[in-house]
Design a protein around this motif. Structure first.
Motif, mmCIF file in Angstrom:
data_model
loop_
_atom_site.group_PDB
_atom_site.id
_atom_site.type_symbol
_atom_site.label_atom_id
_atom_site.label_comp_id
_atom_site.label_asym_id
_atom_site.label_seq_id
_atom_site.Cartn_x
_atom_site.Cartn_y
_atom_site.Cartn_z
ATOM 1 N N ASN A 45 0.824 -1.211 0.000
ATOM 2 C CA ASN A 45 0.000 0.000 0.000
ATOM 3 C C ASN A 45 0.858 1.262 0.000
ATOM 4 O O ASN A 45 0.620 2.210 -0.750
ATOM 5 C CB ASN A 45 -0.908 0.013 1.241
ATOM 6 C CG ASN A 45 -2.032 -1.004 1.116
ATOM 7 O OD1 ASN A 45 -2.285 -1.530 0.044
ATOM 8 N ND2 ASN A 45 -2.713 -1.282 2.224
ATOM 9 N N VAL A 46 1.851 1.274 0.878
ATOM 10 C CA VAL A 46 2.692 2.462 1.023
ATOM 11 C C VAL A 46 3.476 2.729 -0.256
ATOM 12 O O VAL A 46 3.586 3.880 -0.710
ATOM 13 C CB VAL A 46 3.648 2.304 2.218
ATOM 14 C CG1 VAL A 46 4.687 3.428 2.242
ATOM 15 C CG2 VAL A 46 2.874 2.299 3.523
ATOM 16 N N PHE A 47 4.036 1.657 -0.846
ATOM 17 C CA PHE A 47 4.832 1.860 -2.051
ATOM 18 C C PHE A 47 3.961 2.354 -3.202
ATOM 19 O O PHE A 47 4.368 3.242 -3.970
ATOM 20 C CB PHE A 47 5.539 0.566 -2.446
ATOM 21 C CG PHE A 47 6.623 0.777 -3.472
ATOM 22 C CD1 PHE A 47 7.811 1.416 -3.129
ATOM 23 C CD2 PHE A 47 6.462 0.360 -4.778
ATOM 24 C CE1 PHE A 47 8.807 1.631 -4.062
ATOM 25 C CE2 PHE A 47 7.453 0.561 -5.720
ATOM 26 C CZ PHE A 47 8.635 1.205 -5.364
ATOM 27 N N ILE A 48 2.750 1.808 -3.317
ATOM 28 C CA ILE A 48 1.839 2.292 -4.354
ATOM 29 C C ILE A 48 1.455 3.741 -4.083
ATOM 30 O O ILE A 48 1.338 4.562 -5.004
ATOM 31 C CB ILE A 48 0.587 1.389 -4.426
ATOM 32 C CG1 ILE A 48 0.978 -0.006 -4.928
ATOM 33 C CG2 ILE A 48 -0.465 2.001 -5.335
ATOM 34 C CD1 ILE A 48 -0.159 -0.999 -4.929
ATOM 35 N N THR A 49 1.280 4.074 -2.804
ATOM 36 C CA THR A 49 0.990 5.466 -2.433
ATOM 37 C C THR A 49 2.134 6.382 -2.850
ATOM 38 O O THR A 49 1.932 7.483 -3.374
ATOM 39 C CB THR A 49 0.753 5.568 -0.916
ATOM 40 O OG1 THR A 49 -0.345 4.727 -0.553
ATOM 41 C CG2 THR A 49 0.435 7.000 -0.517
ATOM 42 N N PHE A 71 -6.545 14.279 -5.495
ATOM 43 C CA PHE A 71 -6.266 13.169 -6.407
ATOM 44 C C PHE A 71 -5.532 12.040 -5.688
ATOM 45 O O PHE A 71 -5.790 10.855 -5.933
ATOM 46 C CB PHE A 71 -5.425 13.665 -7.583
ATOM 47 C CG PHE A 71 -6.206 14.444 -8.599
ATOM 48 C CD1 PHE A 71 -7.535 14.143 -8.857
ATOM 49 C CD2 PHE A 71 -5.622 15.476 -9.314
ATOM 50 C CE1 PHE A 71 -8.262 14.857 -9.798
ATOM 51 C CE2 PHE A 71 -6.345 16.200 -10.251
ATOM 52 C CZ PHE A 71 -7.667 15.894 -10.484
ATOM 53 N N SER A 72 -4.615 12.414 -4.800
ATOM 54 C CA SER A 72 -3.841 11.411 -4.072
ATOM 55 C C SER A 72 -4.743 10.533 -3.225
ATOM 56 O O SER A 72 -4.647 9.296 -3.259
ATOM 57 C CB SER A 72 -2.796 12.106 -3.194
ATOM 58 O OG SER A 72 -2.099 11.167 -2.419
ATOM 59 N N TYR A 73 -5.655 11.153 -2.466
ATOM 60 C CA TYR A 73 -6.539 10.367 -1.597
ATOM 61 C C TYR A 73 -7.571 9.587 -2.406
ATOM 62 O O TYR A 73 -7.978 8.488 -2.015
ATOM 63 C CB TYR A 73 -7.218 11.274 -0.576
ATOM 64 C CG TYR A 73 -6.372 11.475 0.650
ATOM 65 C CD1 TYR A 73 -6.303 10.500 1.633
ATOM 66 C CD2 TYR A 73 -5.600 12.612 0.805
ATOM 67 C CE1 TYR A 73 -5.504 10.656 2.750
ATOM 68 C CE2 TYR A 73 -4.793 12.792 1.914
ATOM 69 C CZ TYR A 73 -4.753 11.812 2.890
ATOM 70 O OH TYR A 73 -3.956 11.972 3.989
ATOM 71 N N ALA A 74 -7.982 10.136 -3.543
ATOM 72 C CA ALA A 74 -8.901 9.389 -4.406
ATOM 73 C C ALA A 74 -8.227 8.111 -4.916
ATOM 74 O O ALA A 74 -8.841 7.033 -4.948
ATOM 75 C CB ALA A 74 -9.351 10.268 -5.571
ATOM 76 N N CYS A 75 -6.957 8.238 -5.291
ATOM 77 C CA CYS A 75 -6.204 7.067 -5.757
ATOM 78 C C CYS A 75 -6.030 6.049 -4.625
ATOM 79 O O CYS A 75 -6.122 4.831 -4.843
ATOM 80 C CB CYS A 75 -4.842 7.494 -6.297
ATOM 81 S SG CYS A 75 -4.917 8.450 -7.822
ATOM 82 N N ILE A 76 -5.784 6.533 -3.407
ATOM 83 C CA ILE A 76 -5.586 5.629 -2.277
ATOM 84 C C ILE A 76 -6.863 4.860 -1.967
ATOM 85 O O ILE A 76 -6.847 3.649 -1.715
ATOM 86 C CB ILE A 76 -5.117 6.417 -1.035
ATOM 87 C CG1 ILE A 76 -3.669 6.846 -1.244
ATOM 88 C CG2 ILE A 76 -5.241 5.602 0.237
ATOM 89 C CD1 ILE A 76 -3.137 7.711 -0.166
#
Length: 335
Positions: A45-49, A71-76
């Motif tokens: 998860n962290v690496f994809i983040t 956008f970052s939180y939408a992707c997460i």
């Protein structure tokens, strides 16, 4: 910037993963063996983040910080939805190598990795923004230095170009007077002037030249003056060979020697003496002073030379004057 952010991602991902599982591990909620699977999942998860934020930082730098955060939180959330589906469909009792405690822990604490990753994402966003700001600042400073250098080079070329009409005006004034006084001398002077100007045109693109080349150039200039003044002056060079490899701004010595002819009145009975010597890593051009009272002493050549020295070395020239002498000291530029 991309390489630096990827390095941060590789280094920080396992650290964030350890932080995420440290709470249940420290308080003994689950044994370390059982936490290996959540630890692996959080690392992913962290690496994809990290990758998501790096992509947004590099390719969407024009967006405001709040849009990038959105956008970052939408992707997460999307990533966690996908991983949640994988957990639901695959992490079941059908897979024998997954400990039942791990499956139970993931099912009972589904919000924990989401909240943990969200908190970690804030830290990642801050790191990405700080790295981008540092990169933009360094880039702006580099461009400013490049512009300053281009401006400096343009100034140097302009100053060198100013010398050519200054010298040419003096040379043509001499030629005009010779034409009326001695036609043969005027013809000889014209030939030597043409050779001198040919070298001047070919070399004026250079910012600095070796002292040896500048002395040869000054020698040609002195030969040019002999056509008019014959034995009315003495030209002496007293320099050790080791300084000849050092540099000086082009036309530096020629400007100083030319000034001695322009601003002094001399005859065979009272000759002009010009001496070029070296002292304390600088070159001194000295002459006995017999000033012409009617000369327009604008000192254009000296002002030009001083400006060029300040641009090239950060230091100006030194002028010393007494009742019977005038000298200018110019620093050598290391080769």
């Amino acid at each position: 910037m991309k390489q630096k952010l990827l390095l941060y991602a590789v280094i920080s991902t396992p650290i964030f993963g350890l932080y995420a599982v440290s709470h249940p591990l420290i308080f003994g909620v689950l044994p370390f063996k059982v936490l290996l699977l959540p630890f692996l999942g959080i690392n992913i998860n962290v690496f994809i983040t990290w990758l998501t934020n790096i992509y947004l930082t590099i390719h969407f730098s024009h967006l405001s910080i709040w849009r990038k955060v959105s956008f970052s939180y939408a992707c997460i959330l999307l990533i966690h939805g996908i991983l949640g589906g994988i957990q639901y469909f695959f992490l079941t009792d059908k897979i024998s190598f997954v400990p039942k405690e791990a499956v139970s822990a993931l099912n009972n604490n589904f919000l924990y990795p989401i909240l943990t990753s969200s908190a970690i994402n804030v830290i990642i966003i801050i790191i990405c923004q700080a790295t981008e700001a540092s990169y933009r600042r360094n880039e702006a400073e580099l461009k400013a230095k490049e512009l300053e250098l281009l401006h400096s080079q343009a100034q140097k070329k302009l100053l060198v170009q100013q010398l050519q009409p200054h010298f040419l005006f003096n040379a043509l004034s001499v030629l005009k007077s010779l034409i009326g006084e001695n036609t043969a001398q005027a013809e000889e002077y014209t030939v030597k002037l043409a050779d001198f100007l040919r070298y001047s045109v070919q070399s004026h693109q250079n910012e600095v030249v070796t002292l040896a080349d500048e002395l040869r150039f000054v020698g040609d200039f002195v030969e040019l003056q002999k056509v008019r003044f014959e034995n009315s002056f003495m030209y002496v060079v007293a320099l050790p060979d080791e300084v000849l490899k050092h540099n000086v701004p082009i036309f530096a010595l020629q400007t100083l020697v030319e000034n001695t002819f322009k601003h002094n009145y001399f005859t065979e009975q009272k000759p002009l003496v010009i001496k070029i010597s070296c002292l304390d890593n600088s070159i001194t051009v000295w002459n006995n002073k017999m000033p012409v009272k009617t000369t327009d002493r604008t000192q254009t050549g000296l002002a030009n030379l001083n400006s060029r020295y300040e641009l090239i070395t950060g230091k100006g020239i030194e002028i010393n004057e007494g009742t019977d002498f005038f000298e200018v000291r110019i620093p050598l530029v290391n080769a």
